[in-house]
Scaffold this active site. Structure first.
Site, PDB file in Angstrom:
ATOM      1  N   HIS A 156       0.831  -1.221   0.000  1.00 26.67           N
ATOM      2  CA  HIS A 156       0.000   0.000   0.000  1.00 26.67           C
ATOM      3  C   HIS A 156       0.861   1.265   0.000  1.00 26.67           C
ATOM      4  O   HIS A 156       0.429   2.304   0.492  1.00 26.67           O
ATOM      5  CB  HIS A 156      -0.952   0.044   1.200  1.00 26.67           C
ATOM      6  CG  HIS A 156      -1.684  -1.245   1.446  1.00 26.67           C
ATOM      7  ND1 HIS A 156      -2.900  -1.528   0.867  1.00 26.67           N
ATOM      8  CD2 HIS A 156      -1.351  -2.329   2.177  1.00 26.67           C
ATOM      9  CE1 HIS A 156      -3.290  -2.740   1.254  1.00 26.67           C
ATOM     10  NE2 HIS A 156      -2.365  -3.253   2.045  1.00 26.67           N
ATOM     11  N   SER A 277      15.434  21.492 -16.356  1.00 29.27           N
ATOM     12  CA  SER A 277      14.244  22.316 -16.563  1.00 29.27           C
ATOM     13  C   SER A 277      14.677  23.624 -17.221  1.00 29.27           C
ATOM     14  O   SER A 277      15.768  24.127 -16.950  1.00 29.27           O
ATOM     15  CB  SER A 277      13.583  22.599 -15.213  1.00 29.27           C
ATOM     16  OG  SER A 277      12.836  23.795 -15.281  1.00 29.27           O
ATOM     17  N   LYS A 283      16.794  21.729 -11.148  1.00 25.28           N
ATOM     18  CA  LYS A 283      16.105  20.460 -11.447  1.00 25.28           C
ATOM     19  C   LYS A 283      16.958  19.446 -12.191  1.00 25.28           C
ATOM     20  O   LYS A 283      17.748  19.781 -13.057  1.00 25.28           O
ATOM     21  CB  LYS A 283      14.857  20.746 -12.291  1.00 25.28           C
ATOM     22  CG  LYS A 283      13.810  21.536 -11.544  1.00 25.28           C
ATOM     23  CD  LYS A 283      12.962  20.642 -10.678  1.00 25.28           C
ATOM     24  CE  LYS A 283      11.790  20.207 -11.497  1.00 25.28           C
ATOM     25  NZ  LYS A 283      10.925  19.333 -10.782  1.00 25.28           N
ATOM     26  N   GLU A 290       9.978   8.436 -16.913  1.00 26.54           N
ATOM     27  CA  GLU A 290       8.609   8.922 -17.152  1.00 26.54           C
ATOM     28  C   GLU A 290       8.150   8.587 -18.569  1.00 26.54           C
ATOM     29  O   GLU A 290       6.992   8.226 -18.793  1.00 26.54           O
ATOM     30  CB  GLU A 290       8.541  10.436 -16.913  1.00 26.54           C
ATOM     31  CG  GLU A 290       8.680  10.794 -15.433  1.00 26.54           C
ATOM     32  CD  GLU A 290       8.874  12.284 -15.190  1.00 26.54           C
ATOM     33  OE1 GLU A 290       8.551  13.096 -16.081  1.00 26.54           O
ATOM     34  OE2 GLU A 290       9.366  12.633 -14.110  1.00 26.54           O
TER      35      GLU A 290
END
Ligand code: ARG
Length: 464
Positions: A156, A277, A283, A290
């Site tokens: 979970h 970024s 970043k 992804e």
């Protein structure tokens, strides 16, 4: 527009219709398979006496020349032809004249395209196997190096019980082993030759289908000519295997993204596999993971799309089936890329073993072991579960871990606690005492690693 079938028509095809119907823009990638199939067909036609040996030789030479000329850029595939089959036949006739007109004897584009796709898929299955194998080798290295790298295991997405990094990676290893065996399976089932099925009902020429099957490395000819031209199960099976592999890569990517976040800090992706970024200078983003996760949707789409395309098609060939190509090509290209990129990403990432261990020590991942400790001291499990539940509440109140409590505090909660509790619930014990088959303890893990080692060695041996 160069068409094979102009004879019974009195009008030119409408330009929009021609473009809508044509497949040359995407099926030109089947040129090597188409040439290979045609060479086998011509060789067989000569062997059974339908064409002469001279005609065969001139066809074989012409076909080789076409492939060489396209490969070297001397001949360009243009949209002037409807599909790759028309392109080859028209070019062959231009080069060798009448003998070229005999190549299509006893053959239809329906069995021809089914053959081309099987040959293409056969090659791609082997290519995918190779890439899964490389990924499995990376996983095996990570497993070998991290038997004693502890981390929290989750259920979970809540910390549950500690495991080793080796064990966590081992879970993915099992998934990719299944993916590998699925590819092997698909190969076995698809490796039958549809050539000779004709349009749908075979042919009256004395074609030797055993011979073409053998020339093309198949295990034999397919056994029903209608099924041969209308079966696309092999595409669907491959797309399904690709979708499953992508699902595995996507779950793994999701974990990489989490582990690489500031909040987890379990790993750091290499600069070469990260992106920045345009506005936020600090970043370093896990775009590759992804994208792998994102592209999974696209591969699922191809599978759903082809299943849907096939579901209402009466026997035998229908033009709907031309849709198999773009879907299959795209899904296979995507899966191949993702396997390779993912492998590069995880083989260059850095592990932060200390952060993993600290995280594993927080969140009461040793609570089950504390309950098991009481059971070993004679407390029934259900009572022990309740006692440790109360102990966790006590710890939460004090903002402490179970191991932080003094023996007096522990005894205050239950008199069965003794000095040996600290060792019994240490992170090391929690992982290393779990030694049932498949568990994270080093004994069963080493056995799995040894099995993987021989499995991978066997696969890496060149069968030739
Ligand atoms: N381009 C077609 C396909 O991919 C080749 C088969 C055409 N057959 C036909 N009867 N029109 O399916």
């Amino acid at each position: 527009m160069a068409q094979l079938w102009g004879g019974r028509f009195t009008k030119e095809t409408d330009k929009l219709v021609y473009d809508f119907n044509a497949s040359i823009s995407f099926d030109q990638r089947l040129l090597p398979q188409d040439i290979r199939g045609s060479k086998a067909h011509a060789t067989m036609l000569a062997a059974v006496g339908v064409i002469t040996n001279e005609e065969r030789d001139s066809i074989l030479q012409g076909l080789d020349d076409i492939l060489a000329d396209v490969t070297d850029g001397r001949l360009v595939v243009t949209t002037e032809y409807e599909d790759v089959h028309s392109f080859v036949e028209a070019n062959l006739i231009d080069r060798i004249g009448d003998a070229g007109k005999k190549l299509h004897t006893g053959r239809s584009r329906n069995d021809q395209v089914a053959l081309d796709m099987r040959l293409y898929i056969r090659g791609e299955v082997s290519d995918l196997e190779e890439r899964v194998l490389l990924l499995m080798k990376t996983l095996q290295d990570l497993m070998k190096e991290n038997l004693h790298t502890y981390m929290p295991g989750f259920t979970h997405l809540q910390k549950a019980q500690p495991v080793s990094f080796s064990h966590h990676i081992g879970a993915y290893m099992e998934m990719f082993k299944r993916d590998f065996s699925r590819l092997k399976d698909i190969y076995r089932r698809l490796n039958y030759c549809p050539l000779g099925a004709g349009a749908l009902a075979g042919t009256t020429y004395p074609l030797d289908r055993e011979m073409t099957a053998e020339l093309l490395g198949f295990d034999g000819p397919t056994l029903n000519s209608m099924d041969s031209v209308s079966d696309r199960d092999y595409c669907i099976e491959l797309l399904s295997a690709c979708a499953t592999m992508m699902m595995h890569l996507s779950r793994f990517s999701e974990e990489i993204i989490l582990w690489n976040s500031n909040e987890y800090g379990f790993i750091e992706l290499d600069d070469a596999y990260s992106t920045g970024s345009s506005i936020m200078p600090q970043k370093k983003n896990p775009d590759i993971a992804e994208l792998v996760r994102g592209k999974t949707g696209r591969v699922y789409g191809a599978l759903t799309s082809l299943l849907t395309t096939m579901k209402g098609i009466p026997l035998a060939y229908n033009k709907d089936m031309q849709e198999d190509k773009e879907l299959t090509f795209d899904a296979v290209d995507t899966t191949k890329n993702c396997l390779t990129l993912f492998n590069g990403m995880i083989s260059t990432m850095q592990l932060h073993a200390d952060t993993m261990a600290v995280s594993a020590m927080k969140g009461f991942t040793n609570a089950t072991d504390a309950a098991d400790y009481l059971v070993k001291k004679g407390v029934p499990f259900r009572d022990a579960h309740g006692i440790i539940g109360r102990l966790v509440l006590y710890c939460l109140d004090k903002n402490a871990a179970i191991d932080d409590l003094s023996l007096d505090e522990l005894k205050g909660i239950d008199p069965h606690f003794e000095d040996d509790i600290y060792d019994a619930i240490s992170l090391k014990t929690c992982v290393e005492a779990r030694n049932t088959i498949g568990a994270p303890g080093p004994v069963p893990m080493q056995k799995v690693i040894d099995r993987n080692e021989s499995f991978l060695k066997e696969l890496s041996v060149d069968p030739a």
